[in-house]
Design a protein around this motif. Structure first.
Motif, PDB file in Angstrom:
ATOM      1  N   GLN A 176      39.384  49.168  43.847  1.00 14.41           N
ATOM      2  CA  GLN A 176      39.404  47.914  43.094  1.00 14.41           C
ATOM      3  C   GLN A 176      40.848  47.558  42.778  1.00 14.41           C
ATOM      4  OE1 GLN A 176      36.571  47.840  39.883  1.00 14.41           O
ATOM      5  NE2 GLN A 176      37.854  46.508  38.621  1.00 14.41           N
ATOM      6  N   ARG A 177      41.239  46.312  43.051  1.00 16.75           N
ATOM      7  CA  ARG A 177      42.647  45.929  42.878  1.00 16.75           C
ATOM      8  C   ARG A 177      43.084  45.989  41.415  1.00 16.75           C
ATOM      9  NH1 ARG A 177      46.845  44.917  41.448  1.00 16.75           N
ATOM     10  NH2 ARG A 177      48.589  43.853  42.446  1.00 16.75           N
ATOM     11  N   SER A 178      42.148  45.818  40.502  1.00 16.72           N
ATOM     12  CA  SER A 178      42.496  45.795  39.084  1.00 16.72           C
ATOM     13  C   SER A 178      42.337  47.150  38.420  1.00 16.72           C
ATOM     14  CB  SER A 178      41.655  44.750  38.342  1.00 16.72           C
ATOM     15  OG  SER A 178      40.271  44.946  38.575  1.00 16.72           O
ATOM     16  N   PRO A 225      38.782  41.895  42.392  1.00 15.45           N
ATOM     17  CA  PRO A 225      37.787  41.692  41.343  1.00 15.45           C
ATOM     18  C   PRO A 225      37.535  40.206  41.104  1.00 15.45           C
ATOM     19  CG  PRO A 225      39.908  42.046  40.336  1.00 15.45           C
ATOM     20  CD  PRO A 225      40.116  42.174  41.840  1.00 15.45           C
ATOM     21  N   SER A 226      36.454  39.915  40.416  1.00 13.61           N
ATOM     22  CA  SER A 226      36.291  38.545  39.941  1.00 13.61           C
ATOM     23  C   SER A 226      37.297  38.303  38.814  1.00 13.61           C
ATOM     24  CB  SER A 226      34.865  38.321  39.428  1.00 13.61           C
ATOM     25  OG  SER A 226      34.642  39.062  38.245  1.00 13.61           O
ATOM     26  N   VAL A 227      37.713  37.065  38.673  1.00  9.07           N
ATOM     27  CA  VAL A 227      38.695  36.701  37.649  1.00  9.07           C
ATOM     28  C   VAL A 227      38.146  35.528  36.841  1.00  9.07           C
ATOM     29  CG1 VAL A 227      41.015  35.809  37.220  1.00  9.07           C
ATOM     30  CG2 VAL A 227      40.650  37.526  39.002  1.00  9.07           C
ATOM     31  N   ASP A 228      38.204  35.658  35.532  1.00 11.05           N
ATOM     32  CA  ASP A 228      37.844  34.566  34.635  1.00 11.05           C
ATOM     33  C   ASP A 228      39.080  33.679  34.475  1.00 11.05           C
ATOM     34  OD1 ASP A 228      37.321  32.879  32.509  1.00 11.05           O
ATOM     35  OD2 ASP A 228      36.258  34.386  31.328  1.00 11.05           O
ATOM     36  N   ALA A 248      37.730  55.660  55.661  1.00  8.79           N
ATOM     37  CA  ALA A 248      37.639  55.646  54.199  1.00  8.79           C
ATOM     38  C   ALA A 248      37.395  57.051  53.660  1.00  8.79           C
ATOM     39  CB  ALA A 248      36.525  54.713  53.753  1.00  8.79           C
ATOM     40  N   ALA A 249      38.066  57.362  52.557  1.00  8.69           N
ATOM     41  CA  ALA A 249      37.913  58.662  51.903  1.00  8.69           C
ATOM     42  C   ALA A 249      36.961  58.576  50.723  1.00  8.69           C
ATOM     43  CB  ALA A 249      39.270  59.169  51.427  1.00  8.69           C
ATOM     44  N   ALA A 250      37.053  57.487  49.970  1.00  4.92           N
ATOM     45  CA  ALA A 250      36.252  57.328  48.768  1.00  4.92           C
ATOM     46  C   ALA A 250      36.367  55.889  48.310  1.00  4.92           C
ATOM     47  CB  ALA A 250      36.729  58.273  47.657  1.00  4.92           C
ATOM     48  N   VAL A 251      35.472  55.522  47.396  1.00  7.63           N
ATOM     49  CA  VAL A 251      35.543  54.237  46.715  1.00  7.63           C
ATOM     50  C   VAL A 251      35.979  54.504  45.280  1.00  7.63           C
ATOM     51  CG1 VAL A 251      34.225  52.256  45.862  1.00  7.63           C
ATOM     52  CG2 VAL A 251      33.787  53.169  48.160  1.00  7.63           C
ATOM     53  N   TYR A 252      36.888  53.664  44.778  1.00  8.90           N
ATOM     54  CA  TYR A 252      37.442  53.859  43.434  1.00  8.90           C
ATOM     55  C   TYR A 252      37.287  52.549  42.656  1.00  8.90           C
ATOM     56  CZ  TYR A 252      40.371  56.963  40.545  1.00  8.90           C
ATOM     57  OH  TYR A 252      40.829  57.837  39.590  1.00  8.90           O
ATOM     58  N   ILE A 253      36.518  52.585  41.564  1.00  3.66           N
ATOM     59  CA  ILE A 253      36.324  51.379  40.760  1.00  3.66           C
ATOM     60  C   ILE A 253      36.599  51.672  39.288  1.00  3.66           C
ATOM     61  CG2 ILE A 253      34.575  50.506  42.364  1.00  3.66           C
ATOM     62  CD1 ILE A 253      32.512  51.125  40.053  1.00  3.66           C
ATOM     63  N   VAL A 254      36.624  50.601  38.490  1.00  2.00           N
ATOM     64  CA  VAL A 254      36.779  50.691  37.041  1.00  2.00           C
ATOM     65  C   VAL A 254      35.514  50.148  36.382  1.00  2.00           C
ATOM     66  CG1 VAL A 254      38.112  49.952  35.034  1.00  2.00           C
ATOM     67  CG2 VAL A 254      39.255  50.304  37.230  1.00  2.00           C
ATOM     68  N   ILE A 264      46.932  46.960  33.883  1.00  2.77           N
ATOM     69  CA  ILE A 264      46.488  46.700  35.254  1.00  2.77           C
ATOM     70  C   ILE A 264      47.696  46.189  36.040  1.00  2.77           C
ATOM     71  CG2 ILE A 264      45.007  45.263  36.706  1.00  2.77           C
ATOM     72  CD1 ILE A 264      43.048  45.178  34.310  1.00  2.77           C
ATOM     73  N   PRO A 265      48.063  46.832  37.147  1.00  5.83           N
ATOM     74  CA  PRO A 265      49.271  46.429  37.858  1.00  5.83           C
ATOM     75  C   PRO A 265      49.191  44.993  38.374  1.00  5.83           C
ATOM     76  CG  PRO A 265      48.561  48.613  38.554  1.00  5.83           C
ATOM     77  CD  PRO A 265      47.452  48.042  37.733  1.00  5.83           C
ATOM     78  N   ASN A 266      50.242  44.243  38.136  1.00  2.00           N
ATOM     79  CA  ASN A 266      50.354  42.887  38.671  1.00  2.00           C
ATOM     80  C   ASN A 266      51.111  42.881  39.986  1.00  2.00           C
ATOM     81  OD1 ASN A 266      50.873  42.636  35.370  1.00  2.00           O
ATOM     82  ND2 ASN A 266      49.212  41.397  36.200  1.00  2.00           N
ATOM     83  N   VAL A 267      51.913  43.903  40.210  1.00  2.00           N
ATOM     84  CA  VAL A 267      52.573  44.087  41.497  1.00  2.00           C
ATOM     85  C   VAL A 267      52.634  45.584  41.768  1.00  2.00           C
ATOM     86  CG1 VAL A 267      54.894  44.067  40.483  1.00  2.00           C
ATOM     87  CG2 VAL A 267      54.598  43.526  42.902  1.00  2.00           C
TER      88      VAL A 267
END
Length: 514
Positions: free
Chosen positions: A141-143, A164-167, A191-197, A471-474
Motif C-alpha cells: 500500500q502506497r500510504s 489507496p483511496s483519497v478523500d 511477489a513475496a507478500a502483500v503489505y497493507i495498513v 505517511i511518506p509523501n516522497v
C-alpha cells in the motif's frame, strides 16, 4: 484497567511461544482466563527489585538512592530498570519472559509473539526484511508508514505500490481494496507478500479478510501494519483484529491505544500456511534489529497492558461509549463534522475504530492546525494529529479522559475562516511522482543536496514524510514534483508541523540522486 502501567520489553533470549489457535474473536481461548490474570514478567521484575541488591553492573545508575534519576522519576523507576539475562526473569528454561510471551500470543490469537522495544517501526522493518526470502517484490500500500519504506531500504526489495483511496475534501489517504491488490499481484509474478495498513491514522478499517484471500490465492502471505489496532478484538464494540481476519503477520503498536509505555510494541505471527517458513526468519531478523539491552520497563509494560486488555473489557467498553458520546455531541451541536460519518463513500473501508475521534474542523471555520494549537495553548488539551482540515483525538482502551472538557473547548474555538476563502486555502494530499529506482538503490546512491526548487524533476534519495501521520509523501527512488515540494513546505510551516527526513525545518533543501 490501568492504561499507563509501567512496562518492560523483551530480551535477547529466545522469544518462543507455543502455538495457539489464530482468529478467535475472544481475547483468549476458553480455559485460559485464570492464566491471563497474571503478568509473569512484570511481577518477576517487581520481586527482583524488592531485594537488597548491591548493583555493580549496568545500567550505570545502579538504582542509587538520592540520585538525580531517582529524584526526578521517583526511586521505583530506576529500581525496576534491570539489564537482560537475569536468572529468574529471562534466563533459563520456562522463564517469566517466556510465560509473558505465551500469554500475549494466546491473547492476540497468534502462533508466536515477539515483544519489541523500538516500537511498531521495528516490527515493520522485521517484516519487510523477512519478505525477501519469499520473493523479489513487495506488493505494498502506497500510504504505509515510513518505517515500511525504511524496511525496503534495509531489504533491497523491489516494490509494486497499490494506491489507496483519497478523500479530497479531507486530504487524507484511507486504504486499498482486495480487487486492487489482486490486480497488482497479477502483474507481479515474483511477489513475496502483500503489505497493507489497517486501521488507518484516521481509523478506517480495511477488508482484511478479502485482501488476505486475494494474497493467499496468489500464494503469498498478508502482512498488516496494525499499529493503530492493538486493542482490536478485546471488546464486542471493537473491530476484529487482523490475525482473526486472515493476516499472516501483524505489527501491533501496543503503546498507542493498548496502554503500554511509549516505544513498546509487539509482532504477531499467525498459525497459518506460511507460519513454518516465517517463524525462524522473523526470529533471526528480530535478533538483528532488537537491542541487546532491551528495556525491562518497556517489556513489563507490554505484559501489564496485555493483562489489562484481556481481563477488563468493561473498561474498554466504557471508552468506546465515551468516544461515541463525543461524536454524538459534535453531531448534535452542528458546528463541526465527524470524519468517519463519510467513510461509507469509500469502497476500501468496511469499518471504523470507535476509539478514534476525527473531527472536520474546516466545517466549523478553523483549520485543523490552528484548532490543535489553540487547544494545546489555551485549554491544555493535546490531540493526536492535525491536518489542514481536521484533528484526530484518541481515547486509549481503559483510560478515562474528561470528554466533556474536550467538547466544550472545541466549541469555544474561534472561526477565522469564511466559506470559499477557507476552501481555497485547503492543502490537498499530493500525488507521488513516478518511481525510477528501488528505495535501496536511491538511498545508497551518490547524492547531492540542492535547493528545493531545483530538486523538482530529480530522483529523491530520502524518505520525506509529513508528521504526523508519518505517511511518506516522497520515497527514495521517486521523482520529486513541485506539488510535493509545496505540500511539504506548507506542512513544515504549519503549527506543530514537521517533515521527517527533511534536511532543514523549512524543507528548503532536498537530497537527490546525483
Amino acid at each position: 484497567m490501568d492504561c499507563h502501567a509501567p512496562g518492560v520489553n523483551t530480551r535477547t533470549t529466545d522469544q518462543r511461544t507455543p502455538s495457539s489457535t489464530a482468529g478467535s474473536p475472544s481475547p483468549a481461548p476458553r480455559g485460559s482466563a485464570s492464566r491471563q490474570l497474571s503478568a509473569p514478567y512484570a511481577e518477576a521484575v517487581l520481586r527482583h527489585a524488592g531485594r537488597d541488591w548491591l548493583r555493580l553492573n549496568v545500567p550505570g545508575h545502579a538504582a542509587t538512592p538520592g540520585s538525580d534519576l531517582a529524584g526526578f522519576f521517583g526511586p521505583r523507576v530506576p529500581a525496576l530498570d534491570f539489564p537482560p539475562l537475569l536468572d529468574g526473569i529471562d534466563l533459563g528454561p520456562d522463564t517469566p519472559l517466556d510465560r509473558a510471551l505465551h500469554l500475549a500470543a494466546e491473547a492476540w490469537g497468534a502462533r508466536r509473539t515477539w515483544f519489541l522495544t523500538n516500537g511498531a517501526s521495528q516490527g515493520n522493518q522485521i517484516a519487510s526484511m523477512v519478505a525477501t526470502a519469499l520473493g523479489r517484490t513487495l506488493v505494498v500500500q502506497r500510504s504505509v508508514h515510513s518505517s515500511v519504506i525504511d524496511g525496503l531500504v534495509l531489504s533491497g526489495m523491489d516494490a509494486v505500490f497499490v494506491q489507496p483511496s483519497v478523500d479530497p475534501e479531507q486530504g487524507i489517504a484511507h486504504g486499498v481494496t482486495a480487487a486492487d491488490v489482486a490486480e497488482a499481484l497479477a502483474r507481479t509474478p515474483d511477489a513475496a507478500a502483500v503489505y497493507i495498513v489497517s486501521p488507518s491514522y484516521f481509523g478506517a478499517v480495511a477488508d482484511v479478510r478479502a485482501i488476505a484471500d486475494a494474497a493467499h490465492a496468489a500464494g503469498v502471505p498478508l502482512i498488516v501494519d496494525e499499529a493503530w489496532g492493538s486493542h482490536f478484538g478485546f471488546h464486542p464494540g471493537l473491530p476484529a483484529r487482523a490475525l482473526a481476519r486472515g493476516a499472516d503477520l501483524a505489527t501491533s503498536s501496543t503503546h498507542k491505544l493498548a496502554g503500554s509505555l511509549t516505544q513498546s510494541a509487539m509482532l504477531h505471527l499467525a498459525e497459518g500456511p506460511f507460519a513454518d517458513r516465517l517463524e525462524p526468519l522473523v526470529d533471526r531478523a528480530f535478533r538483528l534489529v532488537q537491542s541487546t539491552s532491551a528495556s525491562a520497563l518497556l517489556t513489563a509494560s507490554l505484559d501489564l497492558a496485555r493483562r489489562s486488555l484481556v481481563t477488563d473489557a468493561d473498561a474498554t467498553g466504557a471508552c468506546v461509549e465515551a468516544a461515541e458520546r463525543v461524536r454524538g455531541a459534535v453531531r448534535a451541536l452542528g458546528r463541526f463534522k465527524v470524519v468517519s460519518d463519510g467513510f461509507h463513500a469509500f469502497p476500501d473501508i468496511v469499518g471504523a475504530d470507535p476509539l478514534r475521534i476525527a473531527i472536520d474542523t474546516r466545517a466549523g471555520g478553523i483549520t485543523g492546525h490552528e484548532a490543535r494549537r489553540r487547544l494545546f495553548q489555551d485549554h491544555q488539551i493535546m490531540v493526536e494529529v492535525a491536518t489542514d482540515a481536521a484533528i484526530v483525538a484518541v481515547i486509549g482502551a481503559g483510560s478515562a479522559p474528561d470528554t466533556d472538557r474536550f467538547v466544550e473547548a472545541l466549541h469555544t474555538l474561534p472561526s477565522p475562516l469564511t466559506g470559499a476563502a477557507g476552501a481555497r486555502g485547503m492543502l490537498r494530499l499530493p500525488d507521488p511522482g513516478p518511481t525510477k529506482l528501488t528505495a535501496r538503490e536511491a538511498f545508497l546512491s551518490p547524492a547531492l543536496v540542492v535547493d528545493a526548487e531545483d530538486a523538482v524533476g530529480r530522483i529523491s534519495a530520502d524518505t520525506l514524510a509529513a508528521y504526523p501521520p508519518g505517511i511518506p509523501n516522497v520515497l527514495p527512488g521517486e521523482v520529486i514534483t513541485a506539488e510535493v515540494v509545496r505540500f511539504l513546505q506548507r506542512t513544515a510551516t504549519a503549527p506543530n508541523g514537521h517533515v521527517r527526513g527533511a534536511l532543514d525545518l523549512g524543507v528548503t533543501r532536498l537530497r537527490v540522486v546525483a
